[in-house]
Design an enzyme around this catalytic site. Structure first.
Site, mmCIF file in Angstrom:
data_model
loop_
_atom_site.group_PDB
_atom_site.id
_atom_site.type_symbol
_atom_site.label_atom_id
_atom_site.label_comp_id
_atom_site.label_asym_id
_atom_site.label_seq_id
_atom_site.Cartn_x
_atom_site.Cartn_y
_atom_site.Cartn_z
ATOM 1 C CD GLU A 193 10.897 1.851 -40.140
ATOM 2 O OE1 GLU A 193 10.450 1.266 -41.157
ATOM 3 O OE2 GLU A 193 12.096 2.132 -40.011
ATOM 4 C CG ASN A 205 13.323 2.586 -33.514
ATOM 5 O OD1 ASN A 205 13.853 3.584 -33.023
ATOM 6 N ND2 ASN A 205 13.806 1.952 -34.570
ATOM 7 C CG HIS A 262 16.996 7.450 -40.918
ATOM 8 N ND1 HIS A 262 18.280 6.953 -40.902
ATOM 9 C CD2 HIS A 262 16.215 6.476 -40.389
ATOM 10 C CE1 HIS A 262 18.272 5.727 -40.386
ATOM 11 N NE2 HIS A 262 17.037 5.416 -40.064
ATOM 12 C CD GLU A 286 16.777 2.922 -37.317
ATOM 13 O OE1 GLU A 286 16.684 3.204 -38.534
ATOM 14 O OE2 GLU A 286 16.080 2.037 -36.778
ATOM 15 C CG ASP A 323 21.319 8.121 -41.659
ATOM 16 O OD1 ASP A 323 20.220 8.711 -41.648
ATOM 17 O OD2 ASP A 323 21.441 6.936 -42.028
HETATM 18 O O1 9MR Z 1 20.416 -0.840 -42.490
HETATM 19 C C1 9MR Z 1 19.425 -1.757 -42.890
HETATM 20 C C2 9MR Z 1 19.695 -2.223 -44.315
HETATM 21 O O2 9MR Z 1 20.899 -2.943 -44.381
HETATM 22 C C3 9MR Z 1 18.538 -3.064 -44.813
HETATM 23 O O3 9MR Z 1 18.724 -3.379 -46.170
HETATM 24 C C4 9MR Z 1 17.235 -2.288 -44.604
HETATM 25 C C5 9MR Z 1 16.051 -3.100 -45.071
HETATM 26 O O4 9MR Z 1 14.862 -2.465 -44.822
HETATM 27 O O5 9MR Z 1 17.075 -1.963 -43.233
HETATM 28 C C6 9MR Z 1 18.063 -1.089 -42.809
HETATM 29 O O6 9MR Z 1 17.803 -0.641 -41.502
HETATM 30 C C7 9MR Z 1 16.575 0.069 -41.293
HETATM 31 C C8 9MR Z 1 16.152 -0.163 -39.874
HETATM 32 O O7 9MR Z 1 16.086 -1.537 -39.597
HETATM 33 C C9 9MR Z 1 14.818 0.490 -39.568
HETATM 34 N N1 9MR Z 1 14.816 1.888 -39.919
HETATM 35 C C10 9MR Z 1 15.318 2.213 -41.250
HETATM 36 C C11 9MR Z 1 16.689 1.579 -41.461
HETATM 37 C C12 9MR Z 1 17.258 2.017 -42.819
HETATM 38 O O8 9MR Z 1 16.498 1.493 -43.862
#
Ligand code: 9MR
Length: 347
Positions: A150, A194, A231, A261, A263
């Site tokens: 990101e 990613n 997403h 990822e 959803d």
């Molecule tokens: O699923 C993850 C969640 O439990 C955390 O609180 C969050 C914190 O930023 O990160 C989530 O995973 C993220 C991933 O690492 C990167 N892309 C976005 C995902 C959803 O926020």
């Protein structure tokens, strides 16, 4: 003779017996895996682990949090791998591939990194040290690493994230430098950039393309693939053709692509059959796009159950984004939509 048909009662029986699943269907379509993120927090609750360990559905897992910097190097040069090791051991025991996530990200950083006083040289050394240690620890265990996550923001123009300590301190060179350190740490694992909103040609796609070119041009650096987080929202459908086009562009740059990822969320209040049907068909579009493109290696959903999805925590009023509901029951409609999109498993 090969023929296409709707799911029959025999198919249903096979699904219920666990013989046919999301992963076996993906493999039958020539992919390496269908997988899910798993979060250490939930491993010992209910039948969570039983579901994520069923290799008919999941041939790959990704730790949702436990390999992030705040977990692996909470204090400078003090590495802790407890949570990540639990996931890595589980993958090994189950015979699942492991996507390792993530080395360099502006978020979920310990304070010593986020608010420490660094200069160009010291932060480069810190970043390289982190990458080298974590990758060496997991050497031989990961199928792929999300090296940088990101890097671009959501404002018009999708510029480099100004809030990233790495960008602020090192500038855009931090990305190729990170990929060079990763290439040196492990020559065998697949190295990925990613991000989200790159599955849409109109958003971060161009930025990602440029960053890939910079990485490829940098001495010692290597990039093997791009992770399209994917997403998505039911209200903003993305077509099979659009996703396929983006994947083909990356493939033409000699890259693998992975849906990392997935959803598809909807407004839960007043959600009706039509909204769920739309969500299911977007899932189908993503699956068919991956099926269309040889360099698409597989698809990972970002956890499998609505109970532990990041969506309701982040977007008020939104949810129902995953194939298992909040009671960890399989949603037959969405599950079947994914299965059908992969195509018949045999015949
Ligand atoms: O699923 C993850 C969640 O439990 C955390 O609180 C969050 C914190 O930023 O990160 C989530 O995973 C993220 C991933 O690492 C990167 N892309 C976005 C995902 C959803 O926020």
């Amino acid at each position: 003779m090969a023929h296409h048909r709707p799911l029959s009662s025999i198919d249903r029986q096979n699904i219920d017996d666990g013989k046919v699943g999301l992963n076996t269907a993906a493999k039958a379509a020539g992919k390496l895996y269908f997988g899910t993120a798993v979060d250490n927090r939930y491993l010992n609750t209910g039948n969570y682990t039983a579901i994520n360990s069923n290799t008919a559905d999941f041939g790959q897992i990704t730790p949702a949090n436990s390999m992030k910097w705040e977990s692996t190097e909470p204090q400078q040069n003090k590495f802790t791998y407890t949570g990540g090791d639990i996931i890595a051991d589980m993958a090994k025991k189950n015979g699942q591939l492991l996507r390792c996530h993530t080395l360099v990200w502006h978020s979920q950083l310990p304070n010593w990194v986020k608010t420490g006083s660094h200069n160009n040289a010291t932060l480069i050394a810190i970043m390289k040290n982190h990458i080298t240690n974590v990758m060496k620890h997991y050497k031989g265990k990961c199928y792929a690493w999300d090296v940088v996550n990101e890097a671009f923001d959501d404002k018009p123009g999708n510029n480099y994230r100004s809030e990233s300590i790495f960008y602020k301190t090192i500038g855009e060179a931090y990305i190729p430098i990170a990929f060079a350190a990763a290439a040196a740490a492990d020559p065998d694992v697949k190295l990925y950039y990613n991000d989200y909103n790159i599955e849409d040609m109109n958003k971060k796609f161009e930025r990602t393309k440029t960053v890939v070119e910079q990485i490829k041009a940098y001495p010692g650096a290597r990039i093997d693939g791009v992770g399209m987080q994917t997403h998505l929202q039911e209200s903003k459908p993305l077509s099979e053709a659009a996703i396929t086009a983006v994947m083909n562009k990356f493939a033409s740059m000699d890259l693998d692509v992975a849906i990392t990822e997935l959803d598809v969320r909807l407004q839960t209040k007043g959600a009706n059959a039509q909204a769920r049907q739309q969500r299911n068909s977007i899932y189908g579009n993503v699956v068919r796009a991956c099926k269309n493109v040889k360099r698409c290696v597989g698809i990972t959903i970002w956890d499998f159950t609505d109970k532990y999805s990041w969506v309701p925590e982040t977007f008020k009023g939104e949810g129902e984004a995953l194939p298992w509901d909040a009671n960890l029951k399989k949603k037959d409609d969405l599950y079947d939509a994914i299965l059908k999109a992969w195509g018949p498993a045999s015949s």
